[in-house]
Design an enzyme around this catalytic site. Structure first.
Site, PDB file in Angstrom:
ATOM      1  N   HIS A 110       0.857  -1.186   0.000  1.00  0.00           N
ATOM      2  CA  HIS A 110       0.000   0.000   0.000  1.00  0.00           C
ATOM      3  C   HIS A 110       0.891   1.232   0.000  1.00  0.00           C
ATOM      4  O   HIS A 110       1.716   1.414   0.894  1.00  0.00           O
ATOM      5  CB  HIS A 110      -0.931   0.018   1.211  1.00  0.00           C
ATOM      6  CG  HIS A 110      -1.848   1.206   1.223  1.00  0.00           C
ATOM      7  ND1 HIS A 110      -3.086   1.197   0.603  1.00  0.00           N
ATOM      8  CD2 HIS A 110      -1.701   2.442   1.762  1.00  0.00           C
ATOM      9  CE1 HIS A 110      -3.665   2.372   0.769  1.00  0.00           C
ATOM     10  NE2 HIS A 110      -2.850   3.146   1.465  1.00  0.00           N
ATOM     11  N   CYS A 111       0.725   2.091  -0.990  1.00  0.00           N
ATOM     12  CA  CYS A 111       1.525   3.305  -1.120  1.00  0.00           C
ATOM     13  C   CYS A 111       0.742   4.471  -0.520  1.00  0.00           C
ATOM     14  O   CYS A 111      -0.315   4.851  -1.043  1.00  0.00           O
ATOM     15  CB  CYS A 111       1.854   3.578  -2.591  1.00  0.00           C
ATOM     16  SG  CYS A 111       2.758   5.111  -2.868  1.00  0.00           S
ATOM     17  N   PHE A 112       1.254   5.046   0.552  1.00  0.00           N
ATOM     18  CA  PHE A 112       0.554   6.145   1.207  1.00  0.00           C
ATOM     19  C   PHE A 112       0.671   7.449   0.411  1.00  0.00           C
ATOM     20  O   PHE A 112      -0.180   8.322   0.546  1.00  0.00           O
ATOM     21  CB  PHE A 112       1.099   6.345   2.621  1.00  0.00           C
ATOM     22  CG  PHE A 112       0.703   5.249   3.570  1.00  0.00           C
ATOM     23  CD1 PHE A 112      -0.542   5.254   4.176  1.00  0.00           C
ATOM     24  CD2 PHE A 112       1.571   4.207   3.847  1.00  0.00           C
ATOM     25  CE1 PHE A 112      -0.916   4.242   5.044  1.00  0.00           C
ATOM     26  CE2 PHE A 112       1.209   3.192   4.718  1.00  0.00           C
ATOM     27  CZ  PHE A 112      -0.040   3.211   5.318  1.00  0.00           C
ATOM     28  N   GLY A 115      -2.089   7.006  -1.850  1.00  0.00           N
ATOM     29  CA  GLY A 115      -3.335   6.657  -1.182  1.00  0.00           C
ATOM     30  C   GLY A 115      -4.012   5.466  -1.802  1.00  0.00           C
ATOM     31  O   GLY A 115      -5.241   5.343  -1.743  1.00  0.00           O
TER      32      GLY A 115
END
Length: 263
Positions: A110-112, A115
């Site tokens: 998951h790439c913050f 998002g």
């Protein structure tokens, strides 16, 4: 979980702010400082070539950034649950993301900063986003170093000149020898350097996993994958039109994963 969801909002805002600040500095500081003799040919002026290259890198970085957000991995939540009538998802290639609250196919992480989860549909755009973000940051750092070198008459011929620039500039800033705008550019130089190196390392790591046919989630879980030729693994992610994707931000056209979804 609340902290992760908050980070999922703050990180994209941080990235967009850095992009806006970089664009403003390039447009109002770096480009005007590159203006040459008006008698020189305007078509091949240094400022015009610099601006064209920066716009190319920025357009590809932001274009692939938007594609990463738009093309979320396939949601397989329908096959995940406690009901016996639901078929279980294949564990090696799926994962339930707590932040997105869905099961994604070929989940990598998951790439913050986007998002969004990185998986089957947007891996190619994510790798290109990291590549062009790294190039744009490092190129902005080089342009910023040239600007500071001309404004403050500092020579960067010595290898340690860049490392000693920040502590020297801080002391000169409090003594009034360095203006606030110049100090801000110096701080941005180190930020561009850090982001550029981080994105370059992340891009190389992702490419290595793609060549092996693995995802970061599979590596963390210790899941063994079937050995395949590296060319096939690369084509599955980048497709046959990979060269066009390097020049223009586009979706996974011609990739094996998109073909399987169309069937």
């Amino acid at each position: 979980m609340l902290a992760l969801r908050l980070l999922n909002v703050v990180a994209p805002a941080y990235f967009l702010c850095i992009s806006l600040v970089t664009f403003v500095l390039q447009l109002f500081l770096f480009l005007p400082s590159m203006r040459e003799d008006p008698a020189a040919a305007p078509l091949f002026s240094r400022a015009l070539l610099h601006g064209a290259l920066f716009l190319f890198l920025s357009a590809n970085a932001l274009g692939n950034y938007v594609l990463v957000i738009q093309n979320s991995p396939d949601d397989l939540s329908a096959c995940q649950g406690t009901s016996a009538s639901r078929a279980p998802c294949p564990p090696p290639s799926t994962h339930f993301c707590r932040v997105c609250s869905r099961v994604t196919l070929r989940h990598d992480h998951h790439c913050f900063f986007t998002g969004n989860c990185i998986g089957s549909r947007n891996m190619r755009n994510f790798v290109l986003f990291c590549l062009y973000t790294s190039l744009a940051c490092l190129y902005s750092m080089v342009a910023g170093v040239a600007y500071i070198s001309a404004v403050l008459s500092i020579s960067f011929a010595h290898p340690l000149a860049f490392l000693t620039l920040l502590p020297t500039s801080i002391s000169q800033f409090f003594s009034g020898a360095v203006l606030g705008s110049e100090m801000f550019v110096i701080l941005m130089l180190y930020l561009w350097f850090a982001i550029g190196l981080a994105c370059a390392g992340f891009c190389c790591h992702q490419l290595l996993l793609i060549l092996r046919g693995q995802t970061r989630h599979q590596v963390r879980k210790g899941v063994a994958v079937r050995a395949r030729p590296w060319r096939k693994n690369l084509q599955e992610v980048f497709g046959k039109r990979w060269l066009l994707g390097l020049l223009v931000p586009m979706f996974n056209v011609g990739s094996e994963s998109s073909k399987q979804r169309d069937k």
